[in-house]
Design an enzyme around this catalytic site. Structure first.
Site, PDB file in Angstrom:
ATOM      1  N   ASN A  66      68.666  17.158  41.338  1.00  0.00           N
ATOM      2  CA  ASN A  66      69.116  16.136  40.403  1.00  0.00           C
ATOM      3  C   ASN A  66      69.691  14.954  41.168  1.00  0.00           C
ATOM      4  O   ASN A  66      68.975  14.089  41.577  1.00  0.00           O
ATOM      5  CB  ASN A  66      70.075  16.689  39.351  1.00  0.00           C
ATOM      6  N   THR A  75      64.931  12.914  43.292  1.00  0.00           N
ATOM      7  CA  THR A  75      64.048  14.058  43.176  1.00  0.00           C
ATOM      8  C   THR A  75      63.006  13.864  44.275  1.00  0.00           C
ATOM      9  O   THR A  75      63.064  12.878  44.993  1.00  0.00           O
ATOM     10  CB  THR A  75      63.488  14.042  41.740  1.00  0.00           C
ATOM     11  N   SER A 112      62.268  14.954  33.336  1.00  0.00           N
ATOM     12  CA  SER A 112      61.182  13.956  33.252  1.00  0.00           C
ATOM     13  C   SER A 112      60.127  14.185  34.316  1.00  0.00           C
ATOM     14  O   SER A 112      59.142  13.427  34.379  1.00  0.00           O
ATOM     15  CB  SER A 112      61.751  12.548  33.447  1.00  0.00           C
ATOM     16  N   ARG A 122      62.288  25.393  36.789  1.00  0.00           N
ATOM     17  CA  ARG A 122      63.464  24.587  36.473  1.00  0.00           C
ATOM     18  C   ARG A 122      64.699  25.493  36.417  1.00  0.00           C
ATOM     19  O   ARG A 122      64.621  26.647  35.965  1.00  0.00           O
ATOM     20  CB  ARG A 122      63.229  23.964  35.099  1.00  0.00           C
ATOM     21  N   THR A 151      63.748  19.152  42.660  1.00  0.00           N
ATOM     22  CA  THR A 151      64.966  18.339  42.628  1.00  0.00           C
ATOM     23  C   THR A 151      66.253  19.151  42.696  1.00  0.00           C
ATOM     24  O   THR A 151      66.282  20.330  42.330  1.00  0.00           O
ATOM     25  CB  THR A 151      64.980  17.481  41.329  1.00  0.00           C
TER      26      THR A 151
HETATM   27  N1  GLY Z   1      66.759  15.623  37.452  1.00  0.00           N
HETATM   28  C1  GLY Z   1      65.793  14.682  37.045  1.00  0.00           C
HETATM   29  C2  GLY Z   1      64.727  15.271  36.184  1.00  0.00           C
HETATM   30  O1  GLY Z   1      64.557  16.478  36.196  1.00  0.00           O
HETATM   31  O2  GLY Z   1      64.058  14.568  35.477  1.00  0.00           O
END
Ligand code: GLY
Length: 572
Positions: free
Chosen positions: A403, A383, A455, A107, A401
Site C-alpha cells: 500500500n 505499488t 485498484s 490480497r 503492494t
Molecule cells: N493499495 C493500492 C491498491 O491496492 O489499489
C-alpha cells in the site's frame, strides 16, 4: 509522522496532488531502461533491474513464466522494499500459451478481530494515522501463500530454485539506486520510531548513498524458511511467532490463527472485448478489471484514432467515461466473498452506453450529477507491477503492494520484512464523509477476514486467439487510468510498447471533480478548450509506472519499462 518526500506525502487528497505538482518526478525522455530490442524467447519487465535479471535467469534455466514470476516477487521483496514484499499482497492474471486463463487473488485480509469502527474516535470520526502507520494498519499478508499457490499449480522448476535468487540478494546485498538512497535517508526517523530495535534500512553510521550495499540477513533467514517449508515457513513457526510478537508491540490485531487461516483465492478472470481484441483482467477484490472493461466499452463507439492522442475530444471523452466508471467503482465494488458485486450489470454494453448518454460535448458533466456512490480518494500509489512472457508464450501479469511506500513502516523484528498498511484501503467510515470530504462505500466497509478493495489491474490482451500484450502499473486510483490509456495507446494510436508506456497521461476519478494531467500531457490550446467547457485542469507529477510487454505480429516481444522509475525490461 513521516518526513514529507516525493513518495511519502501524507496530506489531504487535494494537497497531495497539488504538492506533487511542485515536486513532480522527472520523466526522463521517451525511452525507459529498455534497449529497444525485440526478443523471441521471453521477456521480464519490472520496477528494478536486479529483479528483472532474476526473472530472465530463471527463464534461461528452463523455468516458465510462473517460475520467473515467483522468483521476481521474492527478489522485489529484497531489492524494492517500498512495494515489493513478503508482508503485503497482490493479484496475478495468467494466460497459458494454449489460451487457458486464470486469476489469483492474494490480497491481504482484515484480521478476524477487525471491526467496522476500529479507526474511529469516540464521536465516530476517523483517526487517520491509525489505518496508515504502525501495527494496527496491517492486514494479514497474502504474498507468500500466493506464490506457493501459483507455483504449485503452474511451476516447472523446483521451489528451491525459484526462491534462491532472492536469498542471494538479501544475503550478499545489492547496490541501492540513487532514488532508494534518498528514500531511505528521508525515512530514517520514521524507521527509528517504528523499529526501535533497528532494521537493515537504518544506517546509523552515515547517510545512504547511491551504490551502497544493502545487506538484509534477517530477510535472508525468512526466505530460507520459506524455501525450506513453503507456506508453513511464513504462516507458522518462527516467522509467524515474530509477526504476532510484532503485533503485540503496537496493538496490532493479527493472531496465529489469522495467519494459519490465510489462503489466497483462484478466481475467474474478468474478460471483455475492445475493437476485436480480448481483454483478460482481474476480477474483484480488484475494482480495476471491471472498471477497465467499462472504460473500454464507454469509448469504443468513438473514433479516437481520428481525433488523435490527447486531443481535446479524446481527453473530454475519456474524462467523462472515467467520471462515470469511478462513480460506479465507489459504490458497487468490494470483496466478492462478502458483497454481491453487480458485475454482470456493470459489464453490459447497454449499461455503459446508457451511462454515457448524459455526456454533452458542449460542457463538462458536473460530478455531483453523476450519482452512484463515493470513493475513499486516498489510495496510495506505492505499488509495483511486473510482466513476464516465457519461451512457450505463457504470460504472467502481477501487481503487488504494501500500500504506502514501505507499508506500515513496521519491519518484523527478527524477520526483516516490512508489513503492509493495507487496512487503509477499506472505507474506514462507510456512509459519511471522511477527512477529505468524501464518502466511503458500504461494499468496502471493514469486516473480520474481509479483503479490502483494490485498484490493481494486472491485465493480458489477446488478438485473434494469440497473446498480444501483458500490462499493469502501480498508482493507487490512477492504476485503472494508466492501464486503460496504455492499451488504447497501442490499439487506437498504434504506438509501440515503449512509447505507449512513456506517453504522458491524465486522470479523472469522479471525485474530486478535477482532471489531473502530467506535465506536457496536453498542449495549451487543448487545455484552453477544455477549460472553456468547464473542466478543472490540475497539473501533477507522474501518473503510473507501467511495465508491459507487446507481442508483435512477427512473434517477437517488445518491452515497455516506465521511465518514471528505475524500471527495466530484459529480453532474450
Ligand atoms: N493499495 C493500492 C491498491 O491496492 O489499489
Amino acid at each position: 509522522m513521516r518526513k514529507i518526500t516525493k513518495h511519502q506525502i501524507r496530506v489531504s487528497f487535494l494537497g497531495y496532488f497539488l504538492s506533487l505538482t511542485l515536486i513532480s518526478s522527472c520523466v526522463s525522455g521517451q525511452l525507459g531502461k529498455n534497449n529497444g530490442g525485440e526478443y523471441k524467447n521471453g521477456m521480464v519487465v519490472s520496477a528494478h533491474p536486479e529483479a528483472s535479471a532474476v526473472g530472465i535467469e530463471i527463464l534461461k534455466k528452463g523455468g516458465n513464466a510462473v517460475d520467473a514470476a515467483v522468483a521476481v516477487q521474492f527478489a522485489l521483496s529484497v531489492v524494492y522494499p517500498n512495494a515489493g514484499n513478503l508482508g503485503g499482497g497482490g493479484f496475478m492474471v495468467y494466460r497459458s500459451a494454449k489460451g487457458e486463463i486464470n486469476a489469483l487473488d492474494f490480497r491481504e485480509k482484515a484480521s478476524s478481530s477487525a471491526r467496522r469502527d476500529m479507526y474511529l474516535d469516540s464521536v465516530g470520526n476517523p483517526i487517520v494515522d491509525k489505518s496508515l502507520y504502525g501495527q494496527l494498519a496491517v492486514g494479514v499478508p497474502g504474498s507468500v501463500d500466493g506464490m506457493v499457490e501459483a507455483h504449485k499449480k503452474y511451476g516447472k522448476l523446483n521451489w528451491n530454485q525459484v526462491v534462491q535468487p532472492a536469498i542471494d540478494l538479501a544475503q550478499n546485498g545489492f547496490k541501492i539506486t540513487k532514488r532508494q538512497a534518498s528514500e531511505l535517508n528521508g525515512l530514517h526517523r520514521d524507521f527509528m520510531k517504528f523499529n526501535p530495535n533497528g532494521t537493515a534500512f537504518i544506517n546509523l553510521e552515515s547517510t545512504w548513498k547511491e551504490n551502497d550495499l544493502l545487506v538484509q540477513n534477517e530477510l535472508a533467514n525468512t526466505l530460507k524458511l520459506i524455501q525450506e517449508k513453503g507456506r508453513a515457513g511464513f504462516y507458522e513457526g518462527a516467522v509467524a511467532d515474530s509477526i504476532v510478537a510484532e503485533m503485540q508491540n503496537g496493538k496490532g490485531l493479527i493472531t496465529k490463527i489469522d495467519l494459519q487461516n490465510y489462503h489466497s483465492a483462484w478466481r475467474k478472470p474478468i474478460t471483455g472485448t475492445y475493437r476485436g481484441y480480448k481483454i483478460i483482467t482481474m476480477p474483484p477484490t480488484s475494482s480495476g478489471g471491471i472498471a477497465l472493461i467499462q472504460l473500454l466499452q464507454s469509448v469504443e463507439p468513438y473514433p479516437l484514432k481520428k481525433w488523435g492522442h490527447n486531443a481535446d475530444s479524446t481527453v473530454q471523452l475519456i474524462v467523462e467515461a472515467e467520471r462515470r466508471v469511478y462513480a460506479d467503482r465507489a459504490t458497487h465494488l468490494g470483496d466478492p466473498d462478502f458483497y454481491a458485486v453487480p458485475k454482470n450489470e456493470l459489464l453490459k454494453h447497454s449499461y455503459n452506453k446508457n451511462r454515457m448518454s448524459t455526456f454533452n460535448w458542449n460542457s463538462a458533466t458536473p460530478s455531483s450529477s453523476v450519482l452512484a456512490g463515493n470513493v475513499s480518494g486516498k489510495e496510495h500509489e506505492e505499488t509495483t507491477h511486473f510482466s513476464i512472457v516465457d519461451k512457450e508464450g505463457n504470460a504472467v501479469s502481477i501487481t503487488t503492494t504494501l500500500n504506502g511506500s514501505y507499508g506500515s513502516l513496521v519491519v518484523v523484528k527478527g524477520g526483516g520484512f516490512l508489513l503492509n498498511n493495507e487496512m487503509d484501503d477499506f472505507s474506514v467510515k462507510p456512509g459519511s464523509p471522511n477527512m477529505y470530504g468524501l464518502v466511503g462505500g458500504e461494499a468496502n466497509a471493514i469486516a473480520p477476514n474481509k479483503r479490502m478493495l483494490s485498484s490493481m489491474t494486472p491485465s493480458i490482451v489477446e488478438k485473434d486467439g494469440n497473446l498480444f500484450m501483458v500490462v499493469g502499473t502501480p498508482g493507487g486510483s490512477t492504476i485503472i487510468t494508466s492501464v486503460f490509456q496504455t492499451i488504447i495507446n497501442v490499439i487506437d494510436f498504434e504506438m509501440q510498447m515503449q512509447s505507449a508506456v512513456s506517453a504522458k497521461k491524465f486522470h479523472h476519478q469522479w471525485l474530486p471533480d478535477e482532471v489531473y494531467v502530467e506535465k506536457d500531457a496536453l498542449d495549451s490550446l487543448t487545455t484552453e478548450k477544455l477549460k472553456a467547457k468547464g473542466y478543472k485542469i490540475m497539473s501533477r507529477g507522474s501518473i503510473g509506472r507501467v511495465d508491459a510487454i507487446l507481442r508483435t505480429k512477427w512473434g517477437t516481444y517488445q518491452g515497455g519499462a516506465d521511465p518514471r522509475g528505475d524500471d527495466n525490461a530484459i529480453g532474450y
